[in-house]
Design an enzyme around this catalytic site. Structure first.
Site, PDB file in Angstrom:
ATOM      1  N   ASN A  39     -16.237  -6.213  35.858  1.00 33.61           N
ATOM      2  CA  ASN A  39     -15.844  -4.690  35.291  1.00 33.61           C
ATOM      3  C   ASN A  39     -14.692  -4.406  35.000  1.00 33.61           C
ATOM      4  O   ASN A  39     -14.507  -3.342  34.398  1.00 33.61           O
ATOM      5  CB  ASN A  39     -16.856  -3.728  35.899  1.00 33.61           C
ATOM      6  CG  ASN A  39     -18.468  -4.153  36.010  1.00 33.61           C
ATOM      7  OD1 ASN A  39     -18.859  -4.822  34.889  1.00 33.61           O
ATOM      8  ND2 ASN A  39     -19.391  -3.802  36.822  1.00 33.61           N
ATOM      9  N   LYS A  41     -10.384  -4.124  34.576  1.00 30.13           N
ATOM     10  CA  LYS A  41      -9.481  -4.288  33.433  1.00 30.13           C
ATOM     11  C   LYS A  41      -8.872  -5.608  33.558  1.00 30.13           C
ATOM     12  O   LYS A  41      -8.419  -5.926  34.424  1.00 30.13           O
ATOM     13  CB  LYS A  41      -8.949  -3.305  33.005  1.00 30.13           C
ATOM     14  CG  LYS A  41      -7.538  -3.464  31.944  1.00 30.13           C
ATOM     15  CD  LYS A  41      -6.881  -1.946  31.710  1.00 30.13           C
ATOM     16  CE  LYS A  41      -5.529  -2.518  30.999  1.00 30.13           C
ATOM     17  NZ  LYS A  41      -5.847  -3.171  29.555  1.00 30.13           N
ATOM     18  N   LYS A  43      -9.638  -8.819  31.313  1.00 29.41           N
ATOM     19  CA  LYS A  43     -10.029 -10.249  31.123  1.00 29.41           C
ATOM     20  C   LYS A  43      -9.510 -10.669  29.726  1.00 29.41           C
ATOM     21  O   LYS A  43      -9.094 -11.583  29.694  1.00 29.41           O
ATOM     22  CB  LYS A  43     -11.578 -10.003  30.848  1.00 29.41           C
ATOM     23  CG  LYS A  43     -12.310  -9.458  32.204  1.00 29.41           C
ATOM     24  CD  LYS A  43     -13.797  -9.052  32.279  1.00 29.41           C
ATOM     25  CE  LYS A  43     -13.953  -7.789  31.212  1.00 29.41           C
ATOM     26  NZ  LYS A  43     -13.663  -6.748  32.053  1.00 29.41           N
ATOM     27  N   THR A  44      -9.598  -9.763  28.789  1.00 28.03           N
ATOM     28  CA  THR A  44      -8.923 -10.264  27.534  1.00 28.03           C
ATOM     29  C   THR A  44      -7.568 -10.414  27.580  1.00 28.03           C
ATOM     30  O   THR A  44      -7.034 -11.291  26.898  1.00 28.03           O
ATOM     31  CB  THR A  44      -9.491  -9.346  26.471  1.00 28.03           C
ATOM     32  OG1 THR A  44     -10.838  -9.160  26.388  1.00 28.03           O
ATOM     33  CG2 THR A  44      -8.871  -9.577  24.987  1.00 28.03           C
ATOM     34  N   THR A  45      -6.718  -9.435  28.356  1.00 24.28           N
ATOM     35  CA  THR A  45      -5.081  -9.573  28.187  1.00 24.28           C
ATOM     36  C   THR A  45      -4.966 -11.188  29.034  1.00 24.28           C
ATOM     37  O   THR A  45      -3.931 -11.601  28.819  1.00 24.28           O
ATOM     38  CB  THR A  45      -4.656  -8.582  29.267  1.00 24.28           C
ATOM     39  OG1 THR A  45      -5.519  -7.827  29.965  1.00 24.28           O
ATOM     40  CG2 THR A  45      -4.354  -7.534  28.171  1.00 24.28           C
ATOM     41  N   ARG A  53       0.948 -18.750  26.683  1.00 24.25           N
ATOM     42  CA  ARG A  53       1.502 -19.753  27.535  1.00 24.25           C
ATOM     43  C   ARG A  53       1.205 -21.183  26.752  1.00 24.25           C
ATOM     44  O   ARG A  53       2.099 -22.058  26.680  1.00 24.25           O
ATOM     45  CB  ARG A  53       0.887 -19.799  28.814  1.00 24.25           C
ATOM     46  CG  ARG A  53       1.193 -21.003  29.790  1.00 24.25           C
ATOM     47  CD  ARG A  53       0.230 -20.691  31.205  1.00 24.25           C
ATOM     48  NE  ARG A  53       0.977 -19.424  31.806  1.00 24.25           N
ATOM     49  CZ  ARG A  53       0.505 -19.242  33.112  1.00 24.25           C
ATOM     50  NH1 ARG A  53      -0.348 -19.998  33.708  1.00 24.25           N
ATOM     51  NH2 ARG A  53       1.377 -18.380  33.906  1.00 24.25           N
ATOM     52  N   PHE A  94     -18.260  -3.866  15.810  1.00 23.25           N
ATOM     53  CA  PHE A  94     -18.677  -3.298  17.026  1.00 23.25           C
ATOM     54  C   PHE A  94     -20.368  -3.021  17.187  1.00 23.25           C
ATOM     55  O   PHE A  94     -20.666  -2.257  16.206  1.00 23.25           O
ATOM     56  CB  PHE A  94     -17.947  -1.949  17.339  1.00 23.25           C
ATOM     57  CG  PHE A  94     -17.960  -1.297  18.527  1.00 23.25           C
ATOM     58  CD1 PHE A  94     -17.829  -0.098  18.954  1.00 23.25           C
ATOM     59  CD2 PHE A  94     -17.815  -2.426  19.920  1.00 23.25           C
ATOM     60  CE1 PHE A  94     -17.846   0.344  20.120  1.00 23.25           C
ATOM     61  CE2 PHE A  94     -17.876  -1.962  21.204  1.00 23.25           C
ATOM     62  CZ  PHE A  94     -17.894  -0.576  21.533  1.00 23.25           C
ATOM     63  N   TRP A  96     -22.149  -1.550  19.156  1.00 23.09           N
ATOM     64  CA  TRP A  96     -22.646  -0.300  19.543  1.00 23.09           C
ATOM     65  C   TRP A  96     -22.406   0.837  18.527  1.00 23.09           C
ATOM     66  O   TRP A  96     -23.220   1.667  18.556  1.00 23.09           O
ATOM     67  CB  TRP A  96     -21.823   0.113  20.671  1.00 23.09           C
ATOM     68  CG  TRP A  96     -22.190  -0.494  21.929  1.00 23.09           C
ATOM     69  CD1 TRP A  96     -23.334  -0.348  22.740  1.00 23.09           C
ATOM     70  CD2 TRP A  96     -21.462  -1.321  22.566  1.00 23.09           C
ATOM     71  NE1 TRP A  96     -23.229  -1.295  23.736  1.00 23.09           N
ATOM     72  CE2 TRP A  96     -22.084  -1.836  23.873  1.00 23.09           C
ATOM     73  CE3 TRP A  96     -20.172  -2.093  22.333  1.00 23.09           C
ATOM     74  CZ2 TRP A  96     -21.765  -3.032  24.569  1.00 23.09           C
ATOM     75  CZ3 TRP A  96     -19.748  -3.171  23.099  1.00 23.09           C
ATOM     76  CH2 TRP A  96     -20.431  -3.459  24.323  1.00 23.09           C
ATOM     77  N   GLU A 131     -15.194 -12.121  24.500  1.00 21.79           N
ATOM     78  CA  GLU A 131     -16.750 -11.420  24.647  1.00 21.79           C
ATOM     79  C   GLU A 131     -17.731 -12.013  24.111  1.00 21.79           C
ATOM     80  O   GLU A 131     -18.709 -11.432  24.061  1.00 21.79           O
ATOM     81  CB  GLU A 131     -16.369 -10.000  23.751  1.00 21.79           C
ATOM     82  CG  GLU A 131     -14.922  -9.397  23.589  1.00 21.79           C
ATOM     83  CD  GLU A 131     -14.485  -8.809  25.008  1.00 21.79           C
ATOM     84  OE1 GLU A 131     -15.154  -8.619  25.995  1.00 21.79           O
ATOM     85  OE2 GLU A 131     -13.432  -8.084  25.186  1.00 21.79           O
TER      86      GLU A 131
HETATM   87  P1  ATP Z   1      -8.185  -5.778  28.599  1.00 21.22           P
HETATM   88  O1  ATP Z   1      -8.761  -5.875  27.277  1.00 21.22           O
HETATM   89  O2  ATP Z   1      -7.432  -4.532  28.839  1.00 21.22           O
HETATM   90  O3  ATP Z   1      -7.737  -6.732  29.363  1.00 21.22           O
HETATM   91  P2  ATP Z   1     -10.929  -6.109  29.377  1.00 21.22           P
HETATM   92  O4  ATP Z   1     -10.986  -7.518  28.436  1.00 21.22           O
HETATM   93  O5  ATP Z   1     -11.075  -6.574  30.864  1.00 21.22           O
HETATM   94  O6  ATP Z   1      -9.801  -5.160  29.133  1.00 21.22           O
HETATM   95  P3  ATP Z   1     -13.490  -5.038  28.103  1.00 21.22           P
HETATM   96  O7  ATP Z   1     -14.682  -4.707  28.894  1.00 21.22           O
HETATM   97  O8  ATP Z   1     -13.307  -6.120  27.353  1.00 21.22           O
HETATM   98  O9  ATP Z   1     -12.126  -5.225  29.276  1.00 21.22           O
HETATM   99  O10 ATP Z   1     -13.080  -3.717  27.608  1.00 21.22           O
HETATM  100  C1  ATP Z   1     -12.144  -3.350  26.565  1.00 21.22           C
HETATM  101  C2  ATP Z   1     -11.514  -2.103  26.362  1.00 21.22           C
HETATM  102  O11 ATP Z   1     -11.980  -1.194  27.201  1.00 21.22           O
HETATM  103  C3  ATP Z   1      -9.956  -1.982  26.860  1.00 21.22           C
HETATM  104  O12 ATP Z   1      -9.516  -1.289  26.057  1.00 21.22           O
HETATM  105  C4  ATP Z   1      -9.980  -1.853  28.366  1.00 21.22           C
HETATM  106  O13 ATP Z   1      -8.665  -1.337  28.652  1.00 21.22           O
HETATM  107  C5  ATP Z   1     -10.908  -0.954  28.463  1.00 21.22           C
HETATM  108  N1  ATP Z   1     -11.647  -1.064  29.865  1.00 21.22           N
HETATM  109  C6  ATP Z   1     -11.545  -2.297  30.547  1.00 21.22           C
HETATM  110  N2  ATP Z   1     -12.265  -2.278  31.829  1.00 21.22           N
HETATM  111  C7  ATP Z   1     -12.870  -0.756  31.969  1.00 21.22           C
HETATM  112  C8  ATP Z   1     -13.193  -0.235  32.607  1.00 21.22           C
HETATM  113  N3  ATP Z   1     -13.894  -0.579  33.812  1.00 21.22           N
HETATM  114  N4  ATP Z   1     -13.717   1.271  32.505  1.00 21.22           N
HETATM  115  C9  ATP Z   1     -13.191   1.891  31.181  1.00 21.22           C
HETATM  116  N5  ATP Z   1     -12.579   1.073  30.158  1.00 21.22           N
HETATM  117  C10 ATP Z   1     -12.123  -0.473  30.553  1.00 21.22           C
HETATM  118 MG    MG Z   2     -12.124  -7.670  26.809  1.00 27.42          MG
END
Ligand code: ATP
Ligand code: MG
Length: 199
Positions: A39, A41, A43-45, A53, A94, A96, A131
């Site tokens: 949960n 933040k 994963k995608t970054t 890389r 999206f 949702w 995702e």
């Molecule tokens: P990021 O893209 O920043 O690496 P993520 O891929 O881990 O995040 P996702 O679940 O895909 O997270 O969420 C996408 C968006 O929601 C991003 O803008 C991210 O910053 C935000 N986000 C990630 N984790 C959370 C959280 N725990 N609560 C609220 N928003 C979140």
């Molecule tokens: Mg993500």
């Protein structure tokens, strides 16, 4: 040398012996399946970091974005000019927002076809399925189809899967699994997602 310095030197020698042993034990060379889930933040970054890389060494990379709440994506903007990068984005965006199972399923299948093509191409060094975990969760894609494509991919190809609640069969198949743990997230204190940081 002080006592502390001596102890430090001994500890480092021990650590080096331990690391050398592990390096010597890792003899296999093949592509990897990595899962970035949880949960928190990042994963995608982390996936885009790995894309950067791989592109840095001139490898071919395919990124498939299965859900995009934010259509903007800074990494994509930065890297899209690289001829070694191919990005495929799910048509309806999206889920949702669209809230329509039928059109979402169709859009998912369409972009999955792109993913399947990349997963069958030995020229592609790295494939990111960003995702995709939600596609499995909502039943837009079935786990058997995804597993088959992953298992039959070229042996040198690596794949990164991102998203929360990764299917247990995906976890079982993965070589590396990282669970991003949420300790705190600014959004929960009412701070808006920030351009250049969150997307
Ligand atoms: P990021 O893209 O920043 O690496 P993520 O891929 O881990 O995040 P996702 O679940 O895909 O997270 O969420 C996408 C968006 O929601 C991003 O803008 C991210 O910053 C935000 N986000 C990630 N984790 C959370 C959280 N725990 N609560 C609220 N928003 C979140
Ligand atoms: Mg993500």
């Amino acid at each position: 040398m002080s006592d502390r310095d001596t102890r430090h030197q001994q500890a480092m020698q021990k650590l080096k012996a331990h690391v050398d042993e592990k390096v010597a034990a890792a003899t296999e060379q093949r592509g990897l399946l990595l899962v970035f889930t949880g949960n928190g933040k990042g994963k995608t970054t982390a996936a885009w970091g790995t894309v950067t890389r791989a592109l840095g060494y001139g490898y071919k990379v395919g990124v498939v974005q299965f859900i995009k709440g934010q259509w903007e994506c800074g990494e994509r903007e930065q890297l899209v000019e690289d001829p070694n990068l191919e990005v495929a984005i799910m048509g309806t965006g999206f889920t949702w927002e669209t809230q329509n199972r039928e059109t979402d399923t169709a859009a998912c299948r369409e972009v999955w076809a792109e993913a399947e093509r990349m997963l069958a191409d030995p020229e592609v060094f790295l494939v990111v399925l960003d995702e995709i975990t939600y596609m499995l969760k909502f039943g837009y894609l079935d786990i058997e189809t995804v597993k088959r494509a992953l298992e039959n991919r070229p042996p040198e190809q690596s794949v990164i899967v991102t998203g929360r609640n990764a299917h247990r069969e995906l976890l079982a198949l993965a070589d590396t699994v990282t669970e991003m743990q949420e300790v705190r997230h600014a959004f929960n204190s009412g701070v808006q997602a920030r351009r250049g940081i969150d997307f």
